[in-house]
Scaffold this active site. Sequence first.
Site, PDB file in Angstrom:
ATOM      1  N   ASN A 199       0.827  -1.205   0.000  1.00  0.00           N
ATOM      2  CA  ASN A 199       0.000   0.000   0.000  1.00  0.00           C
ATOM      3  C   ASN A 199       0.871   1.269   0.000  1.00  0.00           C
ATOM      4  O   ASN A 199       2.023   1.219  -0.399  1.00  0.00           O
ATOM      5  CB  ASN A 199      -1.042  -0.025   1.122  1.00  0.00           C
ATOM      6  N   ARG A 200       0.309   2.391   0.437  1.00  0.00           N
ATOM      7  CA  ARG A 200       0.928   3.675   0.113  1.00  0.00           C
ATOM      8  C   ARG A 200       1.733   4.322   1.231  1.00  0.00           C
ATOM      9  O   ARG A 200       1.384   4.193   2.406  1.00  0.00           O
ATOM     10  CB  ARG A 200      -0.159   4.663  -0.327  1.00  0.00           C
ATOM     11  N   HIS A 209       2.957  -0.118  -3.010  1.00  0.00           N
ATOM     12  CA  HIS A 209       3.319  -1.530  -3.127  1.00  0.00           C
ATOM     13  C   HIS A 209       4.804  -1.765  -3.435  1.00  0.00           C
ATOM     14  O   HIS A 209       5.159  -2.578  -4.293  1.00  0.00           O
ATOM     15  CB  HIS A 209       2.457  -2.202  -4.208  1.00  0.00           C
ATOM     16  N   HIS A 243      -1.528  -9.958  -2.801  1.00  0.00           N
ATOM     17  CA  HIS A 243      -2.543  -9.173  -3.511  1.00  0.00           C
ATOM     18  C   HIS A 243      -3.484 -10.072  -4.325  1.00  0.00           C
ATOM     19  O   HIS A 243      -3.874  -9.724  -5.449  1.00  0.00           O
ATOM     20  CB  HIS A 243      -1.848  -8.153  -4.408  1.00  0.00           C
ATOM     21  N   TYR A 290      -6.674 -11.746  -5.894  1.00  0.00           N
ATOM     22  CA  TYR A 290      -8.061 -11.374  -6.204  1.00  0.00           C
ATOM     23  C   TYR A 290      -8.862 -12.668  -6.227  1.00  0.00           C
ATOM     24  O   TYR A 290      -8.581 -13.557  -7.031  1.00  0.00           O
ATOM     25  CB  TYR A 290      -8.176 -10.746  -7.596  1.00  0.00           C
ATOM     26  N   ASP A 312     -11.976   0.359  -1.366  1.00  0.00           N
ATOM     27  CA  ASP A 312     -10.510   0.311  -1.472  1.00  0.00           C
ATOM     28  C   ASP A 312      -9.996   0.977  -0.202  1.00  0.00           C
ATOM     29  O   ASP A 312      -9.380   2.029  -0.234  1.00  0.00           O
ATOM     30  CB  ASP A 312     -10.044   1.059  -2.735  1.00  0.00           C
ATOM     31  N   GLN A 332      -6.926  -4.381   3.823  1.00  0.00           N
ATOM     32  CA  GLN A 332      -7.416  -3.534   2.737  1.00  0.00           C
ATOM     33  C   GLN A 332      -8.458  -4.337   1.979  1.00  0.00           C
ATOM     34  O   GLN A 332      -8.155  -5.403   1.427  1.00  0.00           O
ATOM     35  CB  GLN A 332      -6.245  -3.169   1.791  1.00  0.00           C
ATOM     36  N   GLU A 384      -6.263  -7.640   1.605  1.00  0.00           N
ATOM     37  CA  GLU A 384      -4.812  -7.528   1.777  1.00  0.00           C
ATOM     38  C   GLU A 384      -4.519  -7.225   3.245  1.00  0.00           C
ATOM     39  O   GLU A 384      -4.745  -6.109   3.698  1.00  0.00           O
ATOM     40  CB  GLU A 384      -4.280  -6.412   0.874  1.00  0.00           C
TER      41      GLU A 384
HETATM   42  C1  BGC Z   1      -4.765  -0.474  -3.596  1.00  0.00           C
HETATM   43  C2  BGC Z   1      -5.453   0.160  -4.781  1.00  0.00           C
HETATM   44  C3  BGC Z   1      -4.622  -0.072  -5.994  1.00  0.00           C
HETATM   45  C4  BGC Z   1      -4.459  -1.544  -6.182  1.00  0.00           C
HETATM   46  C5  BGC Z   1      -3.570  -1.854  -7.325  1.00  0.00           C
HETATM   47  C6  BGC Z   1      -4.676  -1.931  -3.855  1.00  0.00           C
HETATM   48  O1  BGC Z   1      -4.022  -2.536  -2.795  1.00  0.00           O
HETATM   49  O2  BGC Z   1      -5.415  -0.218  -2.380  1.00  0.00           O
HETATM   50  O3  BGC Z   1      -5.647   1.534  -4.559  1.00  0.00           O
HETATM   51  O4  BGC Z   1      -5.204   0.492  -7.139  1.00  0.00           O
HETATM   52  O5  BGC Z   1      -3.923  -2.136  -5.024  1.00  0.00           O
HETATM   53  O6  BGC Z   1      -3.867  -3.090  -7.797  1.00  0.00           O
END
Ligand code: BGC
Length: 346
Positions: free
Chosen positions: A77-78, A103, A173, A175, A245, A282, A309
């Site tokens: 994340n950020r 990431h 990550h 899905y 998100d 997340q 996540e």
């Molecule tokens: C983030 C999203 C991002 C995505 C990318 C997620 O973990 O929270 O904002 O666009 O990852 O795949």
Amino acid sequence: MTKESFGTLKDTTQIDRIRLRAGRASCTILTYGAALQSLSVPDKAGAQRDILLGYDTIEEYIANDGYLGAVVGRYANRIANGRFSLNGKDYSLACNDNANHLHGGKLGFSMRVWRIDALTDSSVTLSLDSADGEEGYPGAMHISVCYTLTDSALRLRYEAVSDRDTVCNLTNHAYFNLNGHAAGSVLAHQIQILASQFTPADVGSIPTGELAPVAGTPMDLRKPTKIGAHIADAYEPLKQAKGYDHNYVLDDSLESLHPAARVFSEESGIELLVRTTMPGVQFYTANYLSHRNGKGGAIYEPRYGFCLETQYFPNSPNEPAFPSATLRASQKYAHTTEYAFTTQKA
Ligand code: BGC
């Protein structure tokens, strides 16, 4: 257990694919990004369904801007403006999400080739070295991820050590689509997230620092709720992120394994229970996944999968009140997340 070639990178490095099996469950994992490529489990009619979005070729994984199935780090994340300070020193990270670091940066762990350290029929340990200064982070680091499959769960054990104080936040990550990766929208899945608070964020998805109650808002998923029930509500945090998100603050934040979320699909009868040692998760509804060519000719669109996540909160290196993601030189980072699957009989 089988190991086979999954193609090569431009520099001729070979990428392997490993298949783990346990009872009726099986999964495949790539040495590229330590990515989980498939997870096959029985549905209520006894048929196998691959409940994980992924790609068929290494080229698509290299172009994988959605981080499908990958292990992300050094910081998942950020981090706002790619900046933080530690021990009084300022660090500046690679920025790859507008002005922010996302990431792990431009060449994060999801884009690295991992070594196979150990392999059995039902488990694999992959590892990686990250140099001091890589993507701007301090400390040379050694990271390992062990995937262990049983007939009812896939468990990930992450470990890391660094020779200098640094920050570390690893996640996967993946899905999921509990009707099968090619089954389309997940809006009819029921989700429950065991969190009374979430971290509201600005337009760049950087937390404001506040822990806001979910009560009385569409963020409240404490009781099983259809993913689609409120996703389109006129509620600013959902509009801003184009869906879910958001980082949820788990009610149970013990360092031992605690439940984070449960997702169920009536159509397949498959239920996923996520447990973790991390304080946050997340919840992401694939808002930016659009028109990707997935496995076996499937096309993936927004809402065709969901991610859970498990993580330290986004931007925690700049938020002293958040649980700390600092990894001291003398310590070991260890984190376990388990995805348990059960099937309701028809
Ligand atoms: C983030 C999203 C991002 C995505 C990318 C997620 O973990 O929270 O904002 O666009 O990852 O795949």
